[in-house]
Design a protein around this motif. Structure first.
Motif, PDB file in Angstrom:
ATOM      1  N   THR A   1     114.865 -33.069   0.415  1.00 36.10           N
ATOM      2  CA  THR A   1     116.126 -33.773   0.602  1.00 36.10           C
ATOM      3  C   THR A   1     117.168 -33.312  -0.415  1.00 36.10           C
ATOM      4  O   THR A   1     116.822 -32.834  -1.502  1.00 36.10           O
ATOM      5  CB  THR A   1     115.941 -35.299   0.460  1.00 36.10           C
ATOM      6  N   CYS A   2     118.418 -33.459  -0.048  1.00 40.53           N
ATOM      7  CA  CYS A   2     119.518 -33.253  -0.994  1.00 40.53           C
ATOM      8  C   CYS A   2     119.790 -34.612  -1.618  1.00 40.53           C
ATOM      9  O   CYS A   2     120.320 -35.516  -0.971  1.00 40.53           O
ATOM     10  CB  CYS A   2     120.749 -32.703  -0.275  1.00 40.53           C
ATOM     11  N   HIS A   3     119.411 -34.766  -2.881  1.00 42.21           N
ATOM     12  CA  HIS A   3     119.278 -36.087  -3.492  1.00 42.21           C
ATOM     13  C   HIS A   3     120.540 -36.578  -4.188  1.00 42.21           C
ATOM     14  O   HIS A   3     120.613 -37.744  -4.567  1.00 42.21           O
ATOM     15  CB  HIS A   3     118.144 -36.066  -4.515  1.00 42.21           C
ATOM     16  N   ARG A   4     121.555 -35.697  -4.339  1.00 44.94           N
ATOM     17  CA  ARG A   4     122.722 -36.111  -5.130  1.00 44.94           C
ATOM     18  C   ARG A   4     124.026 -35.641  -4.481  1.00 44.94           C
ATOM     19  O   ARG A   4     124.146 -34.502  -4.040  1.00 44.94           O
ATOM     20  CB  ARG A   4     122.632 -35.519  -6.541  1.00 44.94           C
ATOM     21  N   LEU A   5     125.000 -36.561  -4.452  1.00 42.70           N
ATOM     22  CA  LEU A   5     126.347 -36.249  -3.966  1.00 42.70           C
ATOM     23  C   LEU A   5     127.338 -36.823  -4.970  1.00 42.70           C
ATOM     24  O   LEU A   5     127.199 -37.967  -5.401  1.00 42.70           O
ATOM     25  CB  LEU A   5     126.572 -36.865  -2.580  1.00 42.70           C
ATOM     26  N   THR A   6     128.316 -36.014  -5.360  1.00 45.72           N
ATOM     27  CA  THR A   6     129.345 -36.493  -6.279  1.00 45.72           C
ATOM     28  C   THR A   6     130.723 -36.345  -5.636  1.00 45.72           C
ATOM     29  O   THR A   6     130.930 -35.482  -4.789  1.00 45.72           O
ATOM     30  CB  THR A   6     129.328 -35.713  -7.610  1.00 45.72           C
ATOM     31  N   ALA A   7     131.652 -37.185  -6.063  1.00 45.92           N
ATOM     32  CA  ALA A   7     132.986 -37.166  -5.445  1.00 45.92           C
ATOM     33  C   ALA A   7     134.091 -37.462  -6.448  1.00 45.92           C
ATOM     34  O   ALA A   7     135.167 -37.925  -6.066  1.00 45.92           O
ATOM     35  CB  ALA A   7     133.043 -38.184  -4.298  1.00 45.92           C
ATOM     36  N   SER A   8     133.858 -37.202  -7.745  1.00 44.59           N
ATOM     37  CA  SER A   8     134.908 -37.451  -8.727  1.00 44.59           C
ATOM     38  C   SER A   8     135.969 -36.353  -8.647  1.00 44.59           C
ATOM     39  O   SER A   8     135.775 -35.324  -7.992  1.00 44.59           O
ATOM     40  CB  SER A   8     134.306 -37.488 -10.132  1.00 44.59           C
ATOM     41  N   ALA A   9     137.095 -36.568  -9.332  1.00 47.50           N
ATOM     42  CA  ALA A   9     138.182 -35.596  -9.276  1.00 47.50           C
ATOM     43  C   ALA A   9     137.753 -34.227  -9.789  1.00 47.50           C
ATOM     44  O   ALA A   9     138.235 -33.196  -9.323  1.00 47.50           O
ATOM     45  CB  ALA A   9     139.369 -36.109 -10.094  1.00 47.50           C
ATOM     46  N   GLY A  10     136.812 -34.206 -10.749  1.00 47.50           N
ATOM     47  CA  GLY A  10     136.412 -32.929 -11.330  1.00 47.50           C
ATOM     48  C   GLY A  10     135.061 -32.415 -10.903  1.00 47.50           C
ATOM     49  O   GLY A  10     134.620 -31.362 -11.370  1.00 47.50           O
ATOM     50  N   LEU A  11     134.369 -33.128 -10.017  1.00 47.56           N
ATOM     51  CA  LEU A  11     133.034 -32.699  -9.610  1.00 47.56           C
ATOM     52  C   LEU A  11     132.770 -33.144  -8.175  1.00 47.56           C
ATOM     53  O   LEU A  11     132.590 -34.327  -7.904  1.00 47.56           O
ATOM     54  CB  LEU A  11     131.976 -33.292 -10.547  1.00 47.56           C
ATOM     55  N   LYS A  12     132.727 -32.168  -7.290  1.00 46.35           N
ATOM     56  CA  LYS A  12     132.478 -32.442  -5.865  1.00 46.35           C
ATOM     57  C   LYS A  12     131.361 -31.516  -5.396  1.00 46.35           C
ATOM     58  O   LYS A  12     131.609 -30.370  -4.975  1.00 46.35           O
ATOM     59  CB  LYS A  12     133.747 -32.210  -5.046  1.00 46.35           C
ATOM     60  N   VAL A  13     130.132 -32.005  -5.488  1.00 43.09           N
ATOM     61  CA  VAL A  13     128.986 -31.164  -5.167  1.00 43.09           C
ATOM     62  C   VAL A  13     127.923 -31.959  -4.409  1.00 43.09           C
ATOM     63  O   VAL A  13     127.817 -33.183  -4.545  1.00 43.09           O
ATOM     64  CB  VAL A  13     128.336 -30.563  -6.436  1.00 43.09           C
ATOM     65  N   LEU A  14     127.139 -31.232  -3.638  1.00 46.75           N
ATOM     66  CA  LEU A  14     125.914 -31.750  -3.038  1.00 46.75           C
ATOM     67  C   LEU A  14     124.769 -30.991  -3.695  1.00 46.75           C
ATOM     68  O   LEU A  14     124.749 -29.760  -3.680  1.00 46.75           O
ATOM     69  CB  LEU A  14     125.893 -31.517  -1.528  1.00 46.75           C
ATOM     70  N   GLN A  15     123.830 -31.729  -4.292  1.00 46.44           N
ATOM     71  CA  GLN A  15     122.721 -31.102  -5.020  1.00 46.44           C
ATOM     72  C   GLN A  15     121.433 -31.225  -4.221  1.00 46.44           C
ATOM     73  O   GLN A  15     121.077 -32.302  -3.730  1.00 46.44           O
ATOM     74  CB  GLN A  15     122.559 -31.742  -6.398  1.00 46.44           C
ATOM     75  N   CYS A  16     120.713 -30.108  -4.120  1.00 48.60           N
ATOM     76  CA  CYS A  16     119.504 -30.025  -3.299  1.00 48.60           C
ATOM     77  C   CYS A  16     118.414 -29.271  -4.064  1.00 48.60           C
ATOM     78  O   CYS A  16     118.612 -28.832  -5.190  1.00 48.60           O
ATOM     79  CB  CYS A  16     119.804 -29.284  -1.989  1.00 48.60           C
ATOM     80  N   GLY A  17     117.256 -29.122  -3.401  1.00 47.58           N
ATOM     81  CA  GLY A  17     116.210 -28.249  -3.926  1.00 47.58           C
ATOM     82  C   GLY A  17     115.115 -28.913  -4.728  1.00 47.58           C
ATOM     83  O   GLY A  17     114.212 -28.232  -5.221  1.00 47.58           O
TER      84      GLY A  17
END
Length: 283
Positions: A150-166
């Motif tokens: 699963t991709c366990h992390r999603l961020t949405a702040s002004a300086g960090l917009k990522v989907l983390q997987c693996g």
């Protein structure tokens, strides 16, 4: 009956014979001692010569045996992947270390598609940017390490917009059981900037970047993040590829679904629309 003079002469001759025998024995001992010393010296010289000229070469199989305690937990090639004892992959995910040739391929690309329940996310991995990282990712894809994760992390702040997987555990604490050396030269060429408080040098990881997550220097393993919006970070994360346009569309849809708040607040948690990598395929 012998006279006193005769007795003195006989005793003198006896003493002379005894002294002669003692001298002969001492001479023999000196000869034997010298001979033994010579043999020992010759043997020692011969042993040194054998070790220097005829003995095991440092590059022989014996010298590079996995039992060598100094390097037992490190691969022997150019990348030097290391065992990470803090990570124990779950059953079915222990896929071993990647092959590690002396000359790691540094040109060309590898096409990988993450087939997720939210849609396909095609990636292009660039060997020139991070050859050891791409080599490892190719190994993990080929061994089906990412399948069912699963991709366990999603961020949405002004300086960090990522989907983390693996992460095979889906918690942010898992990995493949080995670590990859950092390859930061490409990330250091991103647009530079300063952190909001001005204390830290940062760069902008642009939308579409694929980079390695880590817990410190040279601790990358299998976790990676996909940047769906320009993100400001220290240049401490290996940049090794890009998300193709079709994949960015899928990432935007996932981001739009929102975040279930985690310990870092409402803009950093798990995707409200769960993301499972059903299969990672090398094209």
């Amino acid at each position: 009956m012998p006279s006193n003079e005769q007795r003195r002469q006989a005793a003198k001759r006896k003493l002379e014979r005894q002294l002669a025998r003692r001298a002969e024995r001492a001479k023999r001992r000196r000869i034997w001692g010298a001979s033994i010393t010579a043999v020992v010296v010759i043997a020692a010289v011969g042993l040194v010569y054998w070790l220097v000229n005829l003995g095991p070469d440092n590059n022989s199989e014996a010298a590079t045996s996995p039992d060598d305690s100094s390097t037992a937990n490190t691969s022997k090639g150019a990348c030097g992947y290391k065992d990470n004892p803090s990570e124990t992959p779950p059953d079915g995910k222990d896929v071993g270390m990647p092959d590690d040739p002396a000359e790691t391929p540094k040109t060309g690309t590898v096409k990988v598609t993450l087939k997720t329940n939210q849609g396909d996310i095609p990636l292009t991995l660039d060997r020139a940017k991070a050859p050891c990282t791409v080599q490892s990712m190719e190994h993990l894809v080929t061994k089906k390490f990412f399948d069912g994760t699963t991709c366990h992390r999603l961020t949405a702040s002004a300086g960090l917009k990522v989907l983390q997987c693996g992460d095979p555990l889906g918690t942010g604490a898992g990995g493949p059981g080995y670590s990859i050396p950092d390859e930061l030269a490409a990330a250091q060429k991103f647009t530079p900037g300063q952190s909001p408080d001005g204390s830290t040098q940062v760069v902008t990881y642009p939308r579409g970047t694929v980079a390695m997550a880590n817990g410190g220097a040279n601790t990358g393993g299998s976790q990676f993040f996909l940047v769906y919006g320009d993100s400001t970070l220290p240049p401490n994360y290996t940049y090794f590829g890009t998300v193709e346009a079709a994949g960015l569309t899928v990432l935007d849809k996932i981001a739009a679904g929102g975040i279930t708040a985690g310990q870092n607040g409402p803009e950093d948690g798990t995707p409200k629309s769960p993301v499972q990598i059903k299969q990672a395929v090398k094209e």
